[in-house]
Design an enzyme around this catalytic site. Structure first.
Site, PDB file in Angstrom:
ATOM      1  CG  ASP A   1       1.211  27.044  35.017  1.00 28.40           C
ATOM      2  OD1 ASP A   1       2.287  26.975  34.386  1.00 28.40           O
ATOM      3  OD2 ASP A   1       0.204  26.395  34.690  1.00 28.40           O
TER       4      ASP A   1
ATOM      5  CD  GLU B   1       2.355  23.457  29.982  1.00 27.17           C
ATOM      6  OE1 GLU B   1       1.972  22.727  29.044  1.00 27.17           O
ATOM      7  OE2 GLU B   1       2.515  23.030  31.136  1.00 27.17           O
TER       8      GLU B   1
END
Ligand code: NI
Length: 389
Positions: free
Chosen positions: A78, A136
């Site tokens: 991400d 994350e």
């Protein structure tokens, strides 16, 4: 044995993938195109692929031709809500979203590792599980959900790494035991009584209470936490007031807490609550306190960390393998390490003169050669762990 030739040949692809992800970053749990590309590549190389794990995660599995253990390798995929300020051709093309933590590199290097194993299936002992994990950067993170959905089933050991610009390229580092902190967050909403700035005695100033609170909070680490226990309390956000001549009715404060132990975490949480209650009472204001528990600390398994140091030192990478200090950033890799032995390590991706922008900065970038180093290390440590008796 690590095939230097095979991995070296994948370096241009790795750079190309990384730049693609960097141009097209996606936020936590919205990594739709990213995971589609990952899954497509893994499938094209003949891996077993599970899509939609933990929402936008992808798990690839490759069974080697020789017997051995199952080892999982993880990359987070991400990006962050930051406006990229770089001008290079691979700068983000999505306004307000940017790979400012190097997860694009993590994704690209793990793809290269998966491709490597697909080309070396005959020589590979055991199974490799490639965990492409979403989110994350945002609580509750994607790791816990990946595990709930079976990411670690049958896995004997798990490894992951962070490309890390505070360390120059050429440094490889980690430590046994706690290595990254637990990142909790807090919010305090203060409500006073607004009014005319010229008549403060008729009001209760939420802004003043908030300003006072921000400074008093700084005594928690210095006076309440055991000085031998590392901890951080940072207030990162304060918002109050609407005009120069108006007393603020409300003040919102937000911050983060970083600790390695439950003791420090509990003391800080309790003292934040007490301090907020007392300071607000002092100013005649009401308040609401919220504490959001973050990831647990990242705790490396001593045996797997010793394995990593042995393997990394034996590889000729021209790098310096060192034991680093604990790092006050958080990582949801911690959840994998609570379930399985493993090691999380750092690969220096900064400029040699230390001038690299910090992680989460609008000018963040990595030294791309670090991905090649990280890929070699991941393969070498995974092979060693898979072949261990
Ligand atoms: Ni990161």
């Amino acid at each position: 044995m690590l095939s230097e030739e095979t991995i070296r040949a994948l370096e241009p692809d790795m750079v190309e993938w990384r730049r693609h992800f960097h141009r097209h970053p996606e936020l936590s749990f919205e990594e739709f195109r990213t995971s589609e590309m990952i899954a497509g590549l893994l499938e094209s190389w003949g891996l077993e692929v599970r899509r939609g794990v933990a929402g936008t995660g992808v798990i690839g599995t490759l069974r080697g031709a020789r017997p051995g253990k199952t080892v999982a390798l993880r990359a987070d995929i991400d990006a962050l809500p930051i406006q990229d300020q770089k001008t290079c051709d691979y700068a983000s093309r999505t306004p307000g979203v940017m790979h400012a933590c190097g997860h694009d590199g993590h994704t690209a290097q793990l793809l290269a590792v998966a491709r490597y194993y697909s080309l070396r299936r005959e020589e590979t002992a055991g199974t490799r599980v490639f965990l492409f994990q979403p989110a994350e950067e945002t609580l509750p993170g994607g790791a816990a959900a990946m595990i709930r959905e079976g990411a670690l089933d049958g896995v004997a050991a798990v490894f992951g790494c962070h490309l890390w610009t505070p360390f120059p390229y050429g440094v490889v580092a980690t430590r046994p035991g706690p290595v990254m902190a637990s990142p909790d967050e807090f919010e305090i909403e203060i409500t006073g009584r607004g009014g005319h700035a010229g008549m403060p005695h008729l009001s209760s100033d939420a802004l003043l209470a908030g300003a006072h609170l921000v400074t008093v909070i700084q005594s928690i680490v210095s006076r309440n936490v055991n000085p031998l226990d590392a901890a951080v309390v940072t207030v990162g956000r304060i918002a109050a007031g609407t005009a120069n001549n108006v007393i603020a009715e409300t003040c919102r404060i937000g911050g983060t807490v970083r600790t390695f132990t439950e003791e420090a975490r509990d003391v800080i949480r309790r003292r934040l609550e007490e301090t907020a209650a007392h300071v607000c009472a002092l100013h005649g204001a009401r308040h609401e306190f919220r504490f959001m528990e973050g990831y647990p600390p990242v705790v490396n398994d001593p045996k797997e960390t010793a394995r990593f140091f042995r393997v990394a030192s034996a590889l000729d990478g021209g790098w310096k393998v060192t034991e680093c200090d604990r790092i006050m950033a958080g990582e949801d890799f911690s959840y994998y390490l609570r379930e399985r032995p493993g090691c999380y390590f750092f690969v220096g991706a900064g400029r040699p003169d230390g001038s690299s922008a910090p992680h989460h900065h609008p000018l963040f970038d990595i030294e791309e050669k670090a991905m090649f180093a990280a890929a070699r290390l991941l393969i070498a440590v995974a092979d060693d762990a898979a072949e261990a008796s």
